[in-house]
Design a protein around this motif. Structure first.
Motif, PDB file in Angstrom:
ATOM      1  N   ALA A   6      -9.513   6.727  -2.987  1.00 16.45           N
ATOM      2  CA  ALA A   6      -9.739   8.057  -2.407  1.00 16.45           C
ATOM      3  C   ALA A   6     -10.894   8.019  -1.410  1.00 16.45           C
ATOM      4  O   ALA A   6     -10.825   8.640  -0.340  1.00 16.45           O
ATOM      5  N   HIS A   7     -11.958   7.295  -1.746  1.00  8.00           N
ATOM      6  CA  HIS A   7     -13.086   7.163  -0.819  1.00  8.00           C
ATOM      7  C   HIS A   7     -12.655   6.450   0.456  1.00  8.00           C
ATOM      8  O   HIS A   7     -13.033   6.845   1.557  1.00  8.00           O
ATOM      9  N   LEU A   8     -11.872   5.406   0.291  1.00  6.54           N
ATOM     10  CA  LEU A   8     -11.405   4.640   1.441  1.00  6.54           C
ATOM     11  C   LEU A   8     -10.511   5.498   2.332  1.00  6.54           C
ATOM     12  O   LEU A   8     -10.638   5.471   3.561  1.00  6.54           O
ATOM     13  N   GLU A   9      -9.632   6.279   1.737  1.00  6.08           N
ATOM     14  CA  GLU A   9      -8.765   7.170   2.515  1.00  6.08           C
ATOM     15  C   GLU A   9      -9.595   8.212   3.250  1.00  6.08           C
ATOM     16  O   GLU A   9      -9.321   8.532   4.412  1.00  6.08           O
ATOM     17  N   SER A  10     -10.620   8.731   2.600  1.00  7.08           N
ATOM     18  CA  SER A  10     -11.494   9.709   3.229  1.00  7.08           C
ATOM     19  C   SER A  10     -12.234   9.084   4.410  1.00  7.08           C
ATOM     20  O   SER A  10     -12.351   9.688   5.478  1.00  7.08           O
ATOM     21  N   LEU A  11     -12.725   7.879   4.236  1.00 12.59           N
ATOM     22  CA  LEU A  11     -13.415   7.172   5.299  1.00 12.59           C
ATOM     23  C   LEU A  11     -12.480   6.937   6.477  1.00 12.59           C
ATOM     24  O   LEU A  11     -12.854   7.148   7.635  1.00 12.59           O
ATOM     25  N   SER A  12     -11.259   6.530   6.191  1.00 12.27           N
ATOM     26  CA  SER A  12     -10.272   6.306   7.250  1.00 12.27           C
ATOM     27  C   SER A  12      -9.931   7.602   7.975  1.00 12.27           C
ATOM     28  O   SER A  12      -9.755   7.617   9.192  1.00 12.27           O
ATOM     29  N   LEU A  13      -9.830   8.697   7.231  1.00 10.39           N
ATOM     30  CA  LEU A  13      -9.528   9.992   7.829  1.00 10.39           C
ATOM     31  C   LEU A  13     -10.637  10.413   8.783  1.00 10.39           C
ATOM     32  O   LEU A  13     -10.371  10.867   9.897  1.00 10.39           O
ATOM     33  N   HIS A  14     -11.876  10.239   8.375  1.00 14.69           N
ATOM     34  CA  HIS A  14     -13.008  10.574   9.237  1.00 14.69           C
ATOM     35  C   HIS A  14     -13.020   9.720  10.504  1.00 14.69           C
ATOM     36  O   HIS A  14     -13.420  10.184  11.566  1.00 14.69           O
ATOM     37  N   ALA A  15     -12.573   8.485  10.384  1.00 13.19           N
ATOM     38  CA  ALA A  15     -12.554   7.586  11.539  1.00 13.19           C
ATOM     39  C   ALA A  15     -11.555   8.036  12.589  1.00 13.19           C
ATOM     40  O   ALA A  15     -11.703   7.710  13.765  1.00 13.19           O
ATOM     41  N   THR A  33     -12.263  -0.766   7.362  1.00 15.10           N
ATOM     42  CA  THR A  33     -11.591  -2.068   7.349  1.00 15.10           C
ATOM     43  C   THR A  33     -12.323  -3.063   6.464  1.00 15.10           C
ATOM     44  O   THR A  33     -11.710  -3.740   5.633  1.00 15.10           O
ATOM     45  N   VAL A  34     -13.631  -3.142   6.618  1.00 14.83           N
ATOM     46  CA  VAL A  34     -14.419  -4.069   5.808  1.00 14.83           C
ATOM     47  C   VAL A  34     -14.350  -3.689   4.333  1.00 14.83           C
ATOM     48  O   VAL A  34     -14.238  -4.561   3.463  1.00 14.83           O
ATOM     49  N   THR A  35     -14.357  -2.402   4.045  1.00 15.87           N
ATOM     50  CA  THR A  35     -14.244  -1.933   2.665  1.00 15.87           C
ATOM     51  C   THR A  35     -12.900  -2.321   2.065  1.00 15.87           C
ATOM     52  O   THR A  35     -12.830  -2.777   0.921  1.00 15.87           O
ATOM     53  N   LEU A  36     -11.835  -2.152   2.829  1.00 13.40           N
ATOM     54  CA  LEU A  36     -10.502  -2.535   2.365  1.00 13.40           C
ATOM     55  C   LEU A  36     -10.440  -4.031   2.089  1.00 13.40           C
ATOM     56  O   LEU A  36      -9.910  -4.466   1.064  1.00 13.40           O
ATOM     57  N   TRP A  37     -10.993  -4.825   2.994  1.00 11.59           N
ATOM     58  CA  TRP A  37     -11.004  -6.280   2.809  1.00 11.59           C
ATOM     59  C   TRP A  37     -11.784  -6.667   1.551  1.00 11.59           C
ATOM     60  O   TRP A  37     -11.370  -7.539   0.799  1.00 11.59           O
ATOM     61  N   ASP A  38     -12.924  -6.010   1.331  1.00  7.39           N
ATOM     62  CA  ASP A  38     -13.720  -6.296   0.140  1.00  7.39           C
ATOM     63  C   ASP A  38     -12.952  -5.935  -1.117  1.00  7.39           C
ATOM     64  O   ASP A  38     -12.955  -6.682  -2.104  1.00  7.39           O
ATOM     65  N   GLN A  39     -12.268  -4.806  -1.082  1.00 10.60           N
ATOM     66  CA  GLN A  39     -11.476  -4.364  -2.236  1.00 10.60           C
ATOM     67  C   GLN A  39     -10.361  -5.373  -2.544  1.00 10.60           C
ATOM     68  O   GLN A  39     -10.140  -5.726  -3.706  1.00 10.60           O
ATOM     69  N   ARG A  40      -9.679  -5.847  -1.510  1.00 11.44           N
ATOM     70  CA  ARG A  40      -8.635  -6.845  -1.708  1.00 11.44           C
ATOM     71  C   ARG A  40      -9.210  -8.135  -2.284  1.00 11.44           C
ATOM     72  O   ARG A  40      -8.622  -8.741  -3.187  1.00 11.44           O
ATOM     73  N   LYS A  71      -4.281 -15.580  -0.970  1.00 13.32           N
ATOM     74  CA  LYS A  71      -4.282 -14.874   0.313  1.00 13.32           C
ATOM     75  C   LYS A  71      -5.703 -14.561   0.764  1.00 13.32           C
ATOM     76  O   LYS A  71      -6.591 -14.313  -0.053  1.00 13.32           O
ATOM     77  N   LYS A  72      -5.904 -14.563   2.061  1.00 16.60           N
ATOM     78  CA  LYS A  72      -7.172 -14.176   2.645  1.00 16.60           C
ATOM     79  C   LYS A  72      -7.316 -12.659   2.563  1.00 16.60           C
ATOM     80  O   LYS A  72      -6.330 -11.930   2.436  1.00 16.60           O
ATOM     81  N   MET A  73      -8.546 -12.183   2.657  1.00 15.22           N
ATOM     82  CA  MET A  73      -8.800 -10.761   2.471  1.00 15.22           C
ATOM     83  C   MET A  73      -8.092  -9.878   3.497  1.00 15.22           C
ATOM     84  O   MET A  73      -7.770  -8.737   3.223  1.00 15.22           O
ATOM     85  N   TRP A  74      -7.812 -10.384   4.666  1.00 10.46           N
ATOM     86  CA  TRP A  74      -7.156  -9.581   5.685  1.00 10.46           C
ATOM     87  C   TRP A  74      -5.630  -9.615   5.591  1.00 10.46           C
ATOM     88  O   TRP A  74      -4.949  -8.882   6.290  1.00 10.46           O
ATOM     89  N   GLN A  75      -5.094 -10.459   4.717  1.00  5.72           N
ATOM     90  CA  GLN A  75      -3.654 -10.548   4.558  1.00  5.72           C
ATOM     91  C   GLN A  75      -3.150  -9.496   3.577  1.00  5.72           C
ATOM     92  O   GLN A  75      -3.760  -9.266   2.544  1.00  5.72           O
ATOM     93  N   ILE A  76      -2.019  -8.928   3.907  1.00  7.98           N
ATOM     94  CA  ILE A  76      -1.424  -7.893   3.054  1.00  7.98           C
ATOM     95  C   ILE A  76      -0.483  -8.565   2.072  1.00  7.98           C
ATOM     96  O   ILE A  76       0.137  -9.529   2.297  1.00  7.98           O
TER      97      ILE A  76
END
Length: 76
Positions: A6-15, A33-40, A71-76
């Protein structure tokens, strides 16, 4: 503090808000983006620590978990 989805979605929305200056939007987008990579990265690290029984509980095989953990952090 752990970033939740939810925090990540909020951050993305603000961006994506046009009311912010361009530099602020870029900074928020970068932070999201960095937060998403860290989470992954954290999720995959924890996944690699699960044993076969735990993986079965979440519906994954050992080979699937290993493939995901590699997988690397940037890979889905």
């Amino acid at each position: 503090m752990t970033m939740t989805t939810a925090h990540l979605e909020s951050l993305s929305l603000h961006a994506t808000t046009n009311r912010l200056p361009v530099a602020a939007r870029l900074a928020l987008s970068f932070a999201a983006t960095v937060t998403l990579w860290d989470q992954r990265s954290r999720t995959r690290r924890e996944l690699s620590r699960l044993d076969a029984a735990q993986l079965q509980d979440i519906g994954m095989t050992l080979s699937e978990a290993r493939a995901e953990a590699r997988k690397k952090m940037w890979q889905i």
